[in-house]
Design a protein around this motif. Structure first.
Motif, PDB file in Angstrom:
ATOM      1  N   GLN A 322       0.831  -1.206   0.000  1.00 23.87           N
ATOM      2  CA  GLN A 322       0.000   0.000   0.000  1.00 23.87           C
ATOM      3  C   GLN A 322       0.863   1.251   0.000  1.00 23.87           C
ATOM      4  O   GLN A 322       2.064   1.210   0.279  1.00 23.87           O
ATOM      5  CB  GLN A 322      -0.914   0.026   1.227  1.00 23.87           C
ATOM      6  CG  GLN A 322      -0.169  -0.051   2.543  1.00 23.87           C
ATOM      7  CD  GLN A 322      -1.091  -0.250   3.726  1.00 23.87           C
ATOM      8  OE1 GLN A 322      -1.573   0.718   4.316  1.00 23.87           O
ATOM      9  NE2 GLN A 322      -1.354  -1.528   4.066  1.00 23.87           N
ATOM     10  N   THR A 323       0.219   2.362  -0.323  1.00 23.22           N
ATOM     11  CA  THR A 323       0.851   3.676  -0.196  1.00 23.22           C
ATOM     12  C   THR A 323       0.609   4.200   1.209  1.00 23.22           C
ATOM     13  O   THR A 323      -0.500   4.106   1.737  1.00 23.22           O
ATOM     14  CB  THR A 323       0.280   4.654  -1.229  1.00 23.22           C
ATOM     15  OG1 THR A 323       0.557   4.157  -2.548  1.00 23.22           O
ATOM     16  CG2 THR A 323       0.905   6.031  -1.075  1.00 23.22           C
ATOM     17  N   ILE A 324       1.648   4.751   1.826  1.00 22.48           N
ATOM     18  CA  ILE A 324       1.567   5.214   3.209  1.00 22.48           C
ATOM     19  C   ILE A 324       1.610   6.736   3.228  1.00 22.48           C
ATOM     20  O   ILE A 324       2.522   7.356   2.679  1.00 22.48           O
ATOM     21  CB  ILE A 324       2.726   4.669   4.049  1.00 22.48           C
ATOM     22  CG1 ILE A 324       2.837   3.147   3.905  1.00 22.48           C
ATOM     23  CG2 ILE A 324       2.558   5.057   5.510  1.00 22.48           C
ATOM     24  CD1 ILE A 324       4.134   2.597   4.435  1.00 22.48           C
ATOM     25  N   THR A 325       0.606   7.316   3.841  1.00 27.05           N
ATOM     26  CA  THR A 325       0.597   8.753   4.117  1.00 27.05           C
ATOM     27  C   THR A 325       0.141   8.945   5.550  1.00 27.05           C
ATOM     28  O   THR A 325      -0.775   8.259   6.018  1.00 27.05           O
ATOM     29  CB  THR A 325      -0.353   9.509   3.171  1.00 27.05           C
ATOM     30  OG1 THR A 325      -1.666   8.956   3.288  1.00 27.05           O
ATOM     31  CG2 THR A 325       0.122   9.418   1.727  1.00 27.05           C
ATOM     32  N   GLY A 326       0.761   9.866   6.250  1.00 31.60           N
ATOM     33  CA  GLY A 326       0.405  10.063   7.647  1.00 31.60           C
ATOM     34  C   GLY A 326       0.738   8.839   8.473  1.00 31.60           C
ATOM     35  O   GLY A 326       1.758   8.192   8.266  1.00 31.60           O
ATOM     36  N   GLN A 327      -0.138   8.482   9.412  1.00 33.31           N
ATOM     37  CA  GLN A 327       0.063   7.324  10.278  1.00 33.31           C
ATOM     38  C   GLN A 327      -1.190   6.487  10.307  1.00 33.31           C
ATOM     39  O   GLN A 327      -2.295   7.001  10.458  1.00 33.31           O
ATOM     40  CB  GLN A 327       0.428   7.770  11.697  1.00 33.31           C
ATOM     41  CG  GLN A 327       0.670   6.611  12.661  1.00 33.31           C
ATOM     42  CD  GLN A 327       1.132   7.094  14.032  1.00 33.31           C
ATOM     43  OE1 GLN A 327       1.859   8.067  14.148  1.00 33.31           O
ATOM     44  NE2 GLN A 327       0.687   6.404  15.074  1.00 33.31           N
ATOM     45  N   GLN A 328      -1.035   5.169  10.147  1.00 36.62           N
ATOM     46  CA  GLN A 328      -2.194   4.286  10.139  1.00 36.62           C
ATOM     47  C   GLN A 328      -1.846   2.958  10.806  1.00 36.62           C
ATOM     48  O   GLN A 328      -0.781   2.392  10.588  1.00 36.62           O
ATOM     49  CB  GLN A 328      -2.667   4.041   8.702  1.00 36.62           C
ATOM     50  CG  GLN A 328      -1.591   3.538   7.752  1.00 36.62           C
ATOM     51  CD  GLN A 328      -1.905   3.864   6.302  1.00 36.62           C
ATOM     52  OE1 GLN A 328      -1.884   5.022   5.875  1.00 36.62           O
ATOM     53  NE2 GLN A 328      -2.199   2.828   5.545  1.00 36.62           N
ATOM     54  N   THR A 329      -2.752   2.478  11.642  1.00 40.21           N
ATOM     55  CA  THR A 329      -2.559   1.199  12.318  1.00 40.21           C
ATOM     56  C   THR A 329      -2.814   0.068  11.335  1.00 40.21           C
ATOM     57  O   THR A 329      -3.810   0.054  10.619  1.00 40.21           O
ATOM     58  CB  THR A 329      -3.516   1.072  13.514  1.00 40.21           C
ATOM     59  OG1 THR A 329      -3.265   2.143  14.424  1.00 40.21           O
ATOM     60  CG2 THR A 329      -3.315  -0.253  14.232  1.00 40.21           C
ATOM     61  N   VAL A 330      -1.892  -0.904  11.293  1.00 43.66           N
ATOM     62  CA  VAL A 330      -2.008  -1.997  10.319  1.00 43.66           C
ATOM     63  C   VAL A 330      -2.147  -3.368  10.981  1.00 43.66           C
ATOM     64  O   VAL A 330      -2.651  -4.312  10.358  1.00 43.66           O
ATOM     65  CB  VAL A 330      -0.801  -2.000   9.362  1.00 43.66           C
ATOM     66  CG1 VAL A 330      -0.846  -0.784   8.438  1.00 43.66           C
ATOM     67  CG2 VAL A 330       0.520  -2.058  10.114  1.00 43.66           C
ATOM     68  N   VAL A 331      -1.706  -3.527  12.225  1.00 42.80           N
ATOM     69  CA  VAL A 331      -1.874  -4.785  12.957  1.00 42.80           C
ATOM     70  C   VAL A 331      -2.292  -4.439  14.375  1.00 42.80           C
ATOM     71  O   VAL A 331      -1.668  -3.605  15.040  1.00 42.80           O
ATOM     72  CB  VAL A 331      -0.580  -5.623  12.990  1.00 42.80           C
ATOM     73  CG1 VAL A 331      -0.822  -6.921  13.763  1.00 42.80           C
ATOM     74  CG2 VAL A 331      -0.088  -5.946  11.579  1.00 42.80           C
ATOM     75  N   GLU A 332      -3.362  -5.079  14.850  1.00 39.24           N
ATOM     76  CA  GLU A 332      -3.867  -4.844  16.199  1.00 39.24           C
ATOM     77  C   GLU A 332      -3.938  -6.149  16.979  1.00 39.24           C
ATOM     78  O   GLU A 332      -3.847  -7.243  16.423  1.00 39.24           O
ATOM     79  CB  GLU A 332      -5.273  -4.220  16.142  1.00 39.24           C
ATOM     80  CG  GLU A 332      -5.320  -2.850  15.490  1.00 39.24           C
ATOM     81  CD  GLU A 332      -6.721  -2.267  15.507  1.00 39.24           C
ATOM     82  OE1 GLU A 332      -6.978  -1.392  16.352  1.00 39.24           O
ATOM     83  OE2 GLU A 332      -7.553  -2.720  14.689  1.00 39.24           O
ATOM     84  N   GLN A 333      -4.088  -6.009  18.281  1.00 40.21           N
ATOM     85  CA  GLN A 333      -4.368  -7.125  19.182  1.00 40.21           C
ATOM     86  C   GLN A 333      -3.282  -8.195  19.140  1.00 40.21           C
ATOM     87  O   GLN A 333      -3.550  -9.381  18.960  1.00 40.21           O
ATOM     88  CB  GLN A 333      -5.746  -7.738  18.868  1.00 40.21           C
ATOM     89  CG  GLN A 333      -6.885  -6.761  19.089  1.00 40.21           C
ATOM     90  CD  GLN A 333      -8.257  -7.405  18.898  1.00 40.21           C
ATOM     91  OE1 GLN A 333      -8.359  -8.530  18.446  1.00 40.21           O
ATOM     92  NE2 GLN A 333      -9.288  -6.692  19.265  1.00 40.21           N
ATOM     93  N   LEU A 334      -2.038  -7.753  19.317  1.00 43.90           N
ATOM     94  CA  LEU A 334      -0.932  -8.668  19.542  1.00 43.90           C
ATOM     95  C   LEU A 334      -0.717  -8.768  21.048  1.00 43.90           C
ATOM     96  O   LEU A 334      -0.429  -7.766  21.694  1.00 43.90           O
ATOM     97  CB  LEU A 334       0.336  -8.157  18.858  1.00 43.90           C
ATOM     98  CG  LEU A 334       0.325  -8.139  17.326  1.00 43.90           C
ATOM     99  CD1 LEU A 334       1.515  -7.354  16.804  1.00 43.90           C
ATOM    100  CD2 LEU A 334       0.338  -9.554  16.777  1.00 43.90           C
ATOM    101  N   PHE A 335      -0.887  -9.950  21.593  1.00 43.92           N
ATOM    102  CA  PHE A 335      -0.825 -10.119  23.040  1.00 43.92           C
ATOM    103  C   PHE A 335       0.524 -10.673  23.490  1.00 43.92           C
ATOM    104  O   PHE A 335       0.635 -11.274  24.548  1.00 43.92           O
ATOM    105  CB  PHE A 335      -1.957 -11.024  23.504  1.00 43.92           C
ATOM    106  CG  PHE A 335      -3.313 -10.484  23.160  1.00 43.92           C
ATOM    107  CD1 PHE A 335      -3.883  -9.484  23.933  1.00 43.92           C
ATOM    108  CD2 PHE A 335      -3.995 -10.942  22.048  1.00 43.92           C
ATOM    109  CE1 PHE A 335      -5.127  -8.969  23.610  1.00 43.92           C
ATOM    110  CE2 PHE A 335      -5.247 -10.431  21.719  1.00 43.92           C
ATOM    111  CZ  PHE A 335      -5.809  -9.436  22.494  1.00 43.92           C
ATOM    112  N   SER A 336       1.540 -10.483  22.679  1.00 41.87           N
ATOM    113  CA  SER A 336       2.876 -10.988  22.970  1.00 41.87           C
ATOM    114  C   SER A 336       3.898  -9.905  22.682  1.00 41.87           C
ATOM    115  O   SER A 336       3.724  -9.099  21.769  1.00 41.87           O
ATOM    116  CB  SER A 336       3.166 -12.220  22.097  1.00 41.87           C
ATOM    117  OG  SER A 336       4.533 -12.584  22.184  1.00 41.87           O
ATOM    118  N   ASN A 337       4.978  -9.878  23.475  1.00 43.73           N
ATOM    119  CA  ASN A 337       6.098  -8.996  23.147  1.00 43.73           C
ATOM    120  C   ASN A 337       7.273  -9.814  22.622  1.00 43.73           C
ATOM    121  O   ASN A 337       8.431  -9.435  22.774  1.00 43.73           O
ATOM    122  CB  ASN A 337       6.516  -8.146  24.350  1.00 43.73           C
ATOM    123  CG  ASN A 337       7.059  -8.976  25.495  1.00 43.73           C
ATOM    124  OD1 ASN A 337       6.856 -10.188  25.560  1.00 43.73           O
ATOM    125  ND2 ASN A 337       7.756  -8.321  26.418  1.00 43.73           N
TER     126      ASN A 337
END
Length: 458
Positions: A322-337
């Motif tokens: 994709q084309t990126i402009t500004g800031q956008q969340t692409v992956v959510e709900q990761l319960f691990s570090n």
């Protein structure tokens, strides 16, 4: 204490760590009778640097490690009574032999120990230690310690870390017919104090492709330099040089050649917190991921994580190009570090672009990995202060990043030819979100994959 560590989110899931207490330099890397062995500098009595022993772990697959009993301990009244410091292991006609620095009364000298065990559990120190009685009297040097040993024909050779007063770091070359009687030859290589420090610790010297590579850990810089060049007539002539890691948390690496013919390296990942925090945690230090070094076309250095790491990948998240402009969340709900992130991104017209990791429960904390005009930058913000890692210089444009997040460790591999390591200490993860950003223009995401990673510990 080990039970306490199970709930410590700053501990790592897939980077090697001692069971508890202080650890530093990797030592004695060897593949012996089919198993990998990792020895390391270890203080078994507390999480701060102290009287150093050799810790020991063994692995069949370079991933999952079994902690074994301490291999070397200081001997009261002996040449290592104040610590068994860094060294290496060689195969001397089927006998595993350690050459290490015995520390006594503020001075370090070479000592030898041997083992006949298949799993290298039991070691016997040579009664005639130290095997080099003193520093070369004719040299005006600052320090003398740490060893890299190899065999050429019937002779053994080793370099010892040192430095010439007022000149710079140095690697001193010795030879021996039997690993016990050593003759000083000459400096293998001498540096410039303004370019690579006044003292070279933990020298590592080996052939790579049709060249030789020398790595040194520099005092007072706290950085690891590498030199690629030619070796002949007992002299190494550098032809190019660089930083083995752009961050100040990677130090004292050691390498080995495994049964697959790979040049495999580990480094010590230093902490970024003070003694009070270490005492409360009860541990300090971690190992880097195993890194594979290679000589690339044009004589440049290649650095990549060992492919075995991919076996730890669990749930996968893929982000479409994709084309990126500004800031956008692409992956959510990761319960691990414990994550691996592969990112192929082109800055295009953007002045800055990259990735931001943030926990929805602690929005004031973040990690930003960005491509900027000055190069690759890592900024870890704990909500109070922003800590910037050493930047890695590169030309802004299209780059491939392999990012490994693990507890309080962050390793970023850049285009298969460089690495940048950071330590950070955020709150316990609850729900990580990943965002892409571009400022001052547009960027293009060509590929992004995220894996939640398995642990190497039972």
């Amino acid at each position: 204490m080990q039970r306490k560590h199970l709930t410590d989110h700053h501990r790592t899931a897939y980077h090697f760590q001692a069971p508890s207490n202080w650890m530093n330099d990797p030592n004695g890397l060897v593949q012996w009778k089919g198993n990998y062995h990792l020895f390391y500098q270890y203080h078994p009595h507390g999480p701060l640097f102290g009287k150093i022993h050799w810790g020991h772990a063994m692995s069949a697959d370079l991933l999952h490690w079994t902690h074994l009993p301490i291999a070397l301990s200081p001997t009261e009244g002996g040449p290592d009574e104040d610590g068994c410091w860094s060294g290496c292991i060689v195969n001397n006609q089927g006998v595993a032999t350690i050459v290490y620095s015995g520390n006594a009364h503020g001075r370090q000298l070479p000592c030898v120990a041997t083992s006949q065990d298949d799993d290298l559990r039991t070691w016997h120190k040579y009664a005639g230690n130290p095997v080099v009685a003193d520093w070369p009297a004719e040299l005006d040097i600052v320090e003398f310690r740490d060893h890299c040993v190899w065999q050429e024909g019937e002779m053994w050779y080793q370099v010892i870390g040192s430095g010439f007063k007022g000149v710079g770091g140095a690697a001193l070359l010795y030879r021996s017919p039997d690993l016990l009687r050593w003759e000083y030859l000459q400096p293998l290589c001498v540096g410039n104090k303004d370019e690579s420090g006044t003292m070279w610790e933990c020298p590592d010297f080996f052939p790579l492709g049709d060249k030789h590579l020398l790595t040194v850990s520099s005092i007072p810089d706290g950085l690891v330099y590498y030199f690629i060049g030619s070796y002949q007539n007992f002299t190494f002539t550098p032809e190019s040089q660089g930083l083995l890691d752009g961050g100040r948390h990677f130090y004292a690496p050691q390498s080995m050649r495994d049964d697959q013919g790979r040049r495999l390296m580990f480094g010590w990942l230093r902490e970024g917190r003070d003694d009070t925090d270490l005492l409360q945690a009860g541990w300090a230090g971690a190992m880097s991921l195993p890194r594979i070094l290679s000589l690339q076309p044009g004589g440049t250095l290649g650095i990549e994580p060992a492919s075995e790491i991919e076996q730890l990948r669990l749930r996968r998240h893929t982000v479409e190009p994709q084309t990126i402009t500004g800031q956008q969340t692409v992956v959510e709900q990761l319960f691990s570090n414990a994550l691996e992130i592969n990112l192929d991104i082109d800055s295009q017209t953007a002045s800055s672009c990259g990735l931001i990791l943030r926990d929805s429960a602690y929005p004031e904390e973040s990690i930003a990995i960005s491509l900027q005009e000055m190069g690759l930058n890592i900024e870890a913000n704990n909500g109070h202060t922003a800590q910037e890692a050493e930047q890695y210089s590169l030309v802004i444009g299209r780059h491939t990043l392999r990012i490994f997040l693990d507890g309080s460790v962050l390793e970023v591999f850049i285009d298969g030819r460089a690495c940048l390591t950071e330590r950070f200490y955020h709150s316990a993860p609850q729900q990580l979100n990943l965002s892409l950003f571009a400022s001052g223009g547009e960027a293009t995401l060509h590929q992004m994959d995220v894996w939640e990673m398995d642990t190497i510990w039972q």
